[in-house]
Design a protein around this motif. Structure first.
Motif, PDB file in Angstrom:
ATOM      1  N   ALA A 226       0.833  -1.200   0.000  1.00  0.00           N
ATOM      2  CA  ALA A 226       0.000   0.000   0.000  1.00  0.00           C
ATOM      3  C   ALA A 226       0.869   1.252   0.000  1.00  0.00           C
ATOM      4  N   ASN A 227       2.051   1.164   0.659  1.00  0.00           N
ATOM      5  CA  ASN A 227       2.960   2.319   0.702  1.00  0.00           C
ATOM      6  C   ASN A 227       3.918   2.362  -0.480  1.00  0.00           C
ATOM      7  N   GLU A 228       3.707   1.508  -1.468  1.00  0.00           N
ATOM      8  CA  GLU A 228       4.505   1.480  -2.695  1.00  0.00           C
ATOM      9  C   GLU A 228       5.978   1.206  -2.446  1.00  0.00           C
ATOM     10  N   GLU A 229       6.255   0.384  -1.438  1.00  0.00           N
ATOM     11  CA  GLU A 229       7.630  -0.023  -1.173  1.00  0.00           C
ATOM     12  C   GLU A 229       8.133  -0.928  -2.296  1.00  0.00           C
ATOM     13  N   ALA A 230       7.200  -1.664  -2.917  1.00  0.00           N
ATOM     14  CA  ALA A 230       7.527  -2.515  -4.060  1.00  0.00           C
ATOM     15  C   ALA A 230       6.307  -2.508  -4.968  1.00  0.00           C
ATOM     16  N   SER A 231       6.500  -2.906  -6.233  1.00  0.00           N
ATOM     17  CA  SER A 231       5.381  -2.775  -7.160  1.00  0.00           C
ATOM     18  C   SER A 231       4.595  -4.065  -7.343  1.00  0.00           C
ATOM     19  N   VAL A 232       5.154  -5.201  -6.921  1.00  0.00           N
ATOM     20  CA  VAL A 232       4.472  -6.476  -7.135  1.00  0.00           C
ATOM     21  C   VAL A 232       4.495  -7.292  -5.837  1.00  0.00           C
ATOM     22  N   GLY A 233       3.397  -7.995  -5.565  1.00  0.00           N
ATOM     23  CA  GLY A 233       3.368  -8.817  -4.362  1.00  0.00           C
ATOM     24  C   GLY A 233       2.543 -10.070  -4.560  1.00  0.00           C
ATOM     25  N   LEU A 234       2.985 -11.144  -3.898  1.00  0.00           N
ATOM     26  CA  LEU A 234       2.218 -12.389  -3.889  1.00  0.00           C
ATOM     27  C   LEU A 234       1.344 -12.365  -2.644  1.00  0.00           C
ATOM     28  N   VAL A 235       0.011 -12.330  -2.823  1.00  0.00           N
ATOM     29  CA  VAL A 235      -0.878 -12.164  -1.664  1.00  0.00           C
ATOM     30  C   VAL A 235      -2.138 -13.015  -1.798  1.00  0.00           C
ATOM     31  N   TRP A 236      -2.887 -13.114  -0.684  1.00  0.00           N
ATOM     32  CA  TRP A 236      -4.215 -13.712  -0.711  1.00  0.00           C
ATOM     33  C   TRP A 236      -5.204 -12.667  -1.219  1.00  0.00           C
ATOM     34  N   SER A 237      -6.259 -13.120  -1.906  1.00  0.00           N
ATOM     35  CA  SER A 237      -7.209 -12.173  -2.499  1.00  0.00           C
ATOM     36  C   SER A 237      -7.848 -11.270  -1.452  1.00  0.00           C
ATOM     37  N   GLY A 238      -8.067 -11.799  -0.249  1.00  0.00           N
ATOM     38  CA  GLY A 238      -8.688 -10.979   0.791  1.00  0.00           C
ATOM     39  C   GLY A 238      -7.812  -9.793   1.147  1.00  0.00           C
ATOM     40  N   ASP A 239      -6.521 -10.046   1.330  1.00  0.00           N
ATOM     41  CA  ASP A 239      -5.583  -8.962   1.609  1.00  0.00           C
ATOM     42  C   ASP A 239      -5.543  -7.994   0.432  1.00  0.00           C
ATOM     43  N   ALA A 240      -5.618  -8.573  -0.788  1.00  0.00           N
ATOM     44  CA  ALA A 240      -5.558  -7.737  -1.985  1.00  0.00           C
ATOM     45  C   ALA A 240      -6.713  -6.739  -1.990  1.00  0.00           C
ATOM     46  N   SER A 241      -7.943  -7.228  -1.727  1.00  0.00           N
ATOM     47  CA  SER A 241      -9.078  -6.305  -1.806  1.00  0.00           C
ATOM     48  C   SER A 241      -8.957  -5.238  -0.726  1.00  0.00           C
ATOM     49  N   GLU A 242      -8.343  -5.624   0.411  1.00  0.00           N
ATOM     50  CA  GLU A 242      -8.174  -4.642   1.483  1.00  0.00           C
ATOM     51  C   GLU A 242      -7.213  -3.526   1.077  1.00  0.00           C
ATOM     52  N   ILE A 243      -6.049  -3.893   0.502  1.00  0.00           N
ATOM     53  CA  ILE A 243      -5.087  -2.830   0.176  1.00  0.00           C
ATOM     54  C   ILE A 243      -5.485  -2.084  -1.097  1.00  0.00           C
ATOM     55  N   MET A 244      -6.276  -2.743  -1.973  1.00  0.00           N
ATOM     56  CA  MET A 244      -6.721  -2.028  -3.172  1.00  0.00           C
ATOM     57  C   MET A 244      -7.659  -0.883  -2.822  1.00  0.00           C
ATOM     58  N   SER A 245      -8.358  -1.024  -1.670  1.00  0.00           N
ATOM     59  CA  SER A 245      -9.219   0.093  -1.266  1.00  0.00           C
ATOM     60  C   SER A 245      -8.392   1.210  -0.644  1.00  0.00           C
TER      61      SER A 245
END
Lengths: 357, 271
Positions: A226-245
């Motif tokens: 979320a803080n753009e420390e890196a541009s790509v991440g391997l994550v669970w979809s639930g975490d993904a929807s959380e940080i995408m918001s």
């Protein structure tokens, strides 16, 4: 000496006052009688309005407690100190709890709303015949990437991660099944493969990814992406929807080769005292309108087919979180591979972590 | 005779809590660790874990644990000794000492998270580098950040014993060295340092041994780019549930620590 005695007296007095306050608070909220239901769920994983609605409809008082890992939940249920009536473990943990006799079988005649659950998500390997568990939410493992930082490049495949342009840009989850699964999937093998040759091939493929890996981290991955420390991440979809918001530049993709499909499920643990009420609650949560409201609040994917009709089109048609049937076929649930295979996965994962750039 | 026996009895009675403590919380856990180390993952009695420890993976891990622990200890010592020396020369030494110790009251995890913020791409360290015209560097998840944060965490434990032994140093000895014509460097080399060597030793012990088994920082600050024996033990117990292998690594750590204690202690007698 006198001072010491006074010190201990004050502490004893303070504890007594606190204990009294707790018990009087509990009785004033009606938590004393037999008409209660204790639910043990992940943090921030239910719309609290639904609990109030359930209490109003049934007159049952709900006591709601949360945990932050399957292992923490398991320990508490094994100890049996609190009489939890409902818990929401992930699929691999259900397999384990089932074998350790920590679950009570469900009475499906008391769950008429079970018919609304998508058949795809029933009768899976971790609980054949749904004898002990009912799916609550489901999701996938995939790639989160920052469109702005990648200049509009789209990622669609696991193999896109090996792109030399992504040098030092990838964050991985610190999980052997997830990372080894990525290696296996990228080679076209199953996530549950146990053939030594395939696993070694996957590990060697992962070794070639190390120049692109910035770090292998735990829950901090959400904050870092979320803080753009890196541009790509391997994550669970639930975490993904959380940080995408939190960060609008982020996008999520389930790679086309296939990936993991996971479930959190409602179960009645051995500690349960209010089995009747627990069934009522499970049935209540399976009600399509309730499930729809809950899904909109939590942001994960619901297994309730009927509930999709009550939800906004842009959520239901979002293929990132409700993958197309073609892709869904390629998703696999983690099988319980047994301790020995799991140890081998972890051994290879450890070797991958130690592989220097 | 009666009194003597009673004395003995009370003495034994006083000894009881100590012995109970040692038996329950020192000897029993070590025996348990040793016991578990002889079981493979399926619960069969075997020596496979010890065999596994002598494979390149674990030997490499042991080596890198040693290397990082050595770097952390050496850098801490290089910074701590002059700092401790300076502290003994200041007016309000106890106050200055307190200021150095205060950060160690704050929870380790909290400090680690703070450093993630400081060392991040958009963190304070990089804004400073940008201001200096050097430009952004990757600081987080490097060897540098790992050693920096570890040194930051351990340094109070190095300063304290060195400060104490410097503080106890009799100043007339320095005057004597001066009167006899020793240069400042010779005084330090032949008088101050040998007399404070005990402080240095206990400082090194207190830093080196925990540094050998660091584990949270390896993930939070080094992003699992540094794998130590501690990381591996944590993983074996919590993730793999291979208690046997975890215990075996712990057994080797205990052996290594005992060796370090013995070696540093015999040298003391020699001086």
């Amino acid at each position: 000496m006198n001072k010491l005695v006074r010190f201990f007296l004050i502490i004893a007095l303070a504890s007594a006052v606190l204990l009294f306050t707790i018990s009087s608070l509990n009785t004033s909220q009606g938590y004393s009688g037999g008409n209660t239901l204790t639910i043990y769920n992940w943090g921030d994983y239910i719309d609290e309005d639904l609990i109030k609605q359930f209490e109003k409809e049934t007159g049952i008082k709900v006591i709601y407690e949360t945990f932050d890992s399957n292992e923490a939940m398991l320990t508490k249920i094994q100890q049996g100190g609190t009489t939890y009536d409902i818990a929401v473990p992930s699929e691999y943990m259900i397999d384990k709890m089932r074998h350790e006799n920590l679950l009570l079988p469900l009475d499906q005649t008391k769950l008429p709303n079970l018919k609304y659950i998508d058949k795809r998500f029933m009768d899976l390997s971790f609980d054949p015949g749904n004898k002990y568990s009912i799916p609550y939410f489901w999701g996938t493992v995939g790639i989160v990437y920052n469109k702005k930082m990648l200049n509009g490049k789209n990622l669609t495949s696991w193999n896109d991660l090996w792109d030399p342009e992504l040098q030092n840009e990838i964050l991985l989850l610190d999980g052997a099944r997830e990372v080894m699964g990525m290696g296996l999937n990228s080679l076209g093998y199953s996530l549950n493969d146990t053939k030594q040759a395939h696993l070694i091939a996957a590990k060697e493929k992962l070794d070639t990814l190390t120049p692109n890996v910035k770090a292998i981290v735990g829950d901090e991955i959400k904050m870092l992406l979320a803080n753009e420390e890196a541009s790509v991440g391997l994550v669970w979809s639930g975490d993904a929807s959380e940080i995408m918001s939190e960060n609008e530049d982020l996008d999520y993709v389930v790679p086309k080769e296939g990936s993991n499909l996971w479930f959190d499920n409602m179960v009645i643990p051995k500690t349960a005292k209010h089995i009747e009420a627990a069934h009522k609650f499970i049935n209540f949560m399976l009600d399509p309108k309730v499930a729809a409201q809950n899904t909109e609040y939590v942001g994960y994917s619901t297994p309730n087919k009927q509930a999709l009709k009550y939800m906004p089109k842009e959520i239901v048609n979002d293929e990132r979180f409700y993958p197309s049937p073609a892709l869904t076929k390629k998703l696999e649930v983690y099988d319980n591979l047994g301790k020995k295979n799991l140890a081998y996965y972890n051994e290879l994962f450890l070797q991958f972590k130690m592989h220097t750039k | 005779m009666w009194i003597q026996m009673e004395n003995k009895l009370t003495k034994n009675l006083y000894l009881f809590p100590y012995l109970l403590w040692i038996a329950l919380f020192v000897i029993a856990p070590i025996l348990l660790v040793l016991y578990y180390s002889f079981f493979d993952i399926e619960g069969n009695l075997s020596l496979i874990n010890y065999q596994k420890f002598f494979t390149p993976v674990y030997l490499k891990m042991t080596f890198s644990s040693f290397w990082y622990a050595f770097l952390i200890t050496a850098i801490s010592l290089l910074i701590a000794y002059p700092t401790a020396y300076l502290l003994t020369k200041t007016k309000h030494k106890q106050l200055w000492l307190l200021l150095i110790i205060v950060p160690s009251w704050i929870n380790l995890l909290l400090k680690a998270y703070a450093f993630i913020g400081i060392f991040g791409t958009y963190g304070a360290a990089n804004s400073f580098l940008n201001l200096m015209g050097i430009g952004s560097q990757q600081i987080l998840f490097t060897d540098f950040s790992f050693i920096f944060v570890s040194v930051y965490i351990f340094i109070p434990f190095m300063i304290l014993p060195i400060f104490n032994s410097l503080n106890e140093l009799n100043p007339t000895l320095l005057d004597a060295a001066n009167d006899l014509g020793a240069s400042k460097w010779t005084t330090f080399r032949r008088v101050i340092f040998p007399l404070t060597i005990d402080g240095v030793k206990s400082g090194c012990q207190v830093v080196f041994i925990p540094a050998l088994s660091l584990f949270m920082l390896t993930r939070l600050i080094a992003g699992n780019r540094v794998i130590t024996l501690g990381t591996s033990i944590e993983q074996h117990f919590l993730v793999t549930q291979d208690w046997g292998m975890g215990s075996t690594i712990a057994v080797f750590l205990i052996i290594i620590m005992v060796v370090i204690m013995v070696v540093t202690n015999t040298r003391k007698r020699g001086v």
